[in-house]
Write a protein that holds these residues in place. Structure first.
Motif, mmCIF file in Angstrom:
data_model
loop_
_atom_site.group_PDB
_atom_site.id
_atom_site.type_symbol
_atom_site.label_atom_id
_atom_site.label_comp_id
_atom_site.label_asym_id
_atom_site.label_seq_id
_atom_site.Cartn_x
_atom_site.Cartn_y
_atom_site.Cartn_z
ATOM 1 N N LEU A 113 0.740 -1.241 0.043
ATOM 2 C CA LEU A 113 0.039 0.020 -0.080
ATOM 3 C C LEU A 113 0.637 1.292 0.078
ATOM 4 O O LEU A 113 0.415 2.131 -0.750
ATOM 5 C CB LEU A 113 -0.906 0.079 1.258
ATOM 6 N N THR A 114 1.938 1.235 0.670
ATOM 7 C CA THR A 114 3.036 2.397 0.485
ATOM 8 C C THR A 114 3.437 2.391 -0.702
ATOM 9 O O THR A 114 3.522 3.730 -1.182
ATOM 10 C CB THR A 114 3.938 2.223 1.669
ATOM 11 N N ALA A 115 3.895 1.535 -1.265
ATOM 12 C CA ALA A 115 4.470 1.549 -2.588
ATOM 13 C C ALA A 115 3.222 1.795 -3.528
ATOM 14 O O ALA A 115 3.657 2.983 -4.645
ATOM 15 C CB ALA A 115 5.056 0.136 -3.329
ATOM 16 N N LEU A 116 2.021 1.648 -3.485
ATOM 17 C CA LEU A 116 1.162 2.303 -4.302
ATOM 18 C C LEU A 116 0.859 3.648 -4.179
ATOM 19 O O LEU A 116 0.426 4.335 -5.353
ATOM 20 C CB LEU A 116 -0.333 1.453 -3.820
ATOM 21 N N MET A 117 0.987 4.130 -3.097
ATOM 22 C CA MET A 117 0.884 5.616 -2.683
ATOM 23 C C MET A 117 2.071 6.173 -3.193
ATOM 24 O O MET A 117 1.705 7.349 -3.825
ATOM 25 C CB MET A 117 0.808 5.826 -1.338
ATOM 26 N N ALA B 94 7.025 -6.019 -5.896
ATOM 27 C CA ALA B 94 7.620 -6.946 -5.344
ATOM 28 C C ALA B 94 7.052 -7.337 -3.647
ATOM 29 O O ALA B 94 6.987 -8.175 -3.420
ATOM 30 C CB ALA B 94 9.176 -6.353 -5.144
ATOM 31 N N ALA B 95 6.621 -6.031 -3.192
ATOM 32 C CA ALA B 95 5.900 -6.052 -2.079
ATOM 33 C C ALA B 95 4.451 -6.965 -2.134
ATOM 34 O O ALA B 95 4.143 -7.629 -1.080
ATOM 35 C CB ALA B 95 5.403 -4.718 -1.348
ATOM 36 N N SER B 96 3.787 -6.717 -3.413
ATOM 37 C CA SER B 96 2.488 -7.257 -3.352
ATOM 38 C C SER B 96 2.849 -8.923 -3.647
ATOM 39 O O SER B 96 2.050 -9.471 -3.109
ATOM 40 C CB SER B 96 1.890 -7.027 -4.693
ATOM 41 N N ALA B 97 3.944 -9.335 -4.125
ATOM 42 C CA ALA B 97 4.244 -10.803 -4.327
ATOM 43 C C ALA B 97 4.527 -11.200 -3.030
ATOM 44 O O ALA B 97 4.313 -12.494 -2.629
ATOM 45 C CB ALA B 97 5.680 -10.846 -5.287
ATOM 46 N N ALA B 98 5.332 -10.497 -2.416
ATOM 47 C CA ALA B 98 5.435 -10.989 -0.702
ATOM 48 C C ALA B 98 4.537 -11.028 0.044
ATOM 49 O O ALA B 98 4.531 -12.084 0.580
ATOM 50 C CB ALA B 98 6.794 -10.163 -0.159
ATOM 51 N N ALA B 99 3.556 -10.403 -0.297
ATOM 52 C CA ALA B 99 2.203 -10.461 0.490
ATOM 53 C C ALA B 99 1.482 -11.519 0.086
ATOM 54 O O ALA B 99 0.876 -12.447 1.081
ATOM 55 C CB ALA B 99 1.240 -9.360 0.398
ATOM 56 N N VAL B 100 1.309 -11.942 -1.140
ATOM 57 C CA VAL B 100 0.453 -12.939 -1.579
ATOM 58 C C VAL B 100 1.253 -14.391 -1.099
ATOM 59 O O VAL B 100 0.631 -15.230 -0.567
ATOM 60 C CB VAL B 100 0.228 -13.011 -2.988
#
Length: 154
Positions: free
Chosen positions: A16-20, A47-53
């Motif tokens: 979410l931070t990267a999305l902002m 990368a953060a989204s991949a790590a989250a999933v």
């Protein structure tokens, strides 16, 4: 399980931070050169989204693995028994957990196998696509910086 969900939540917060950061590139006052920043920030988002999933799926595999041997009717893993027809589960002897790719191989007494919960399939595909996208965006950002440096040297 709480740790795995905490890691997934932390990665989601990073996404979410990267999305902002990516959305901020649409507003006036963005940093120059903005395409390189956009590529870099998009790479961090992917990368953060991949790590989250992946960490969400990993916590699911770990929770199912920890449930094995924890009381009556807990072996093999509930992921191999829950939601399947009785004919499919009949003769189930054990399971093999896999952390990369995420999932379970459920093994019958005759040696035949079947895969467990189909939710792990979309988690594997999604995390792989996001990780490859992050790598491609990072390479693109590096190439853009190299081209800009070469143009400035001329």
């Amino acid at each position: 399980m709480i740790i795995g969900l905490g890691i997934a939540a932390g990665c989601a917060l990073g996404a979410l931070t990267a999305l902002m950061g990516v959305v901020a590139m649409a507003f006036p006052g963005r940093p120059r050169p903005w395409p390189a920043h956009l590529l870099r920030r998009s790479a961090w988002l992917a990368a953060a989204s991949a790590a989250a999933v992946y960490s969400l799926g990993l916590s699911g595999v770990l929770a199912a693995e920890w449930a094995v041997g924890d009381g009556a009717d807990s072996t093999p893993a509930p992921a191999c028994r829950d939601g399947f027809a009785p004919a499919t589960v009949q003769g189930l002897s054990h399971h093999r957990a896999s952390y990369l790719p995420l999932g379970f191989d459920c093994v019958r007494e005759d040696g035949s196998t079947y895969t467990s919960d189909p939710d792990y399939a979309w988690m594997n595909r999604t995390s792989a696509v996001l990780a490859l996208s992050a790598a491609a965006l990072a390479v693109g950002a590096g190439c853009a910086a190299e081209l800009r440096a070469r143009a400035a040297a001329r």
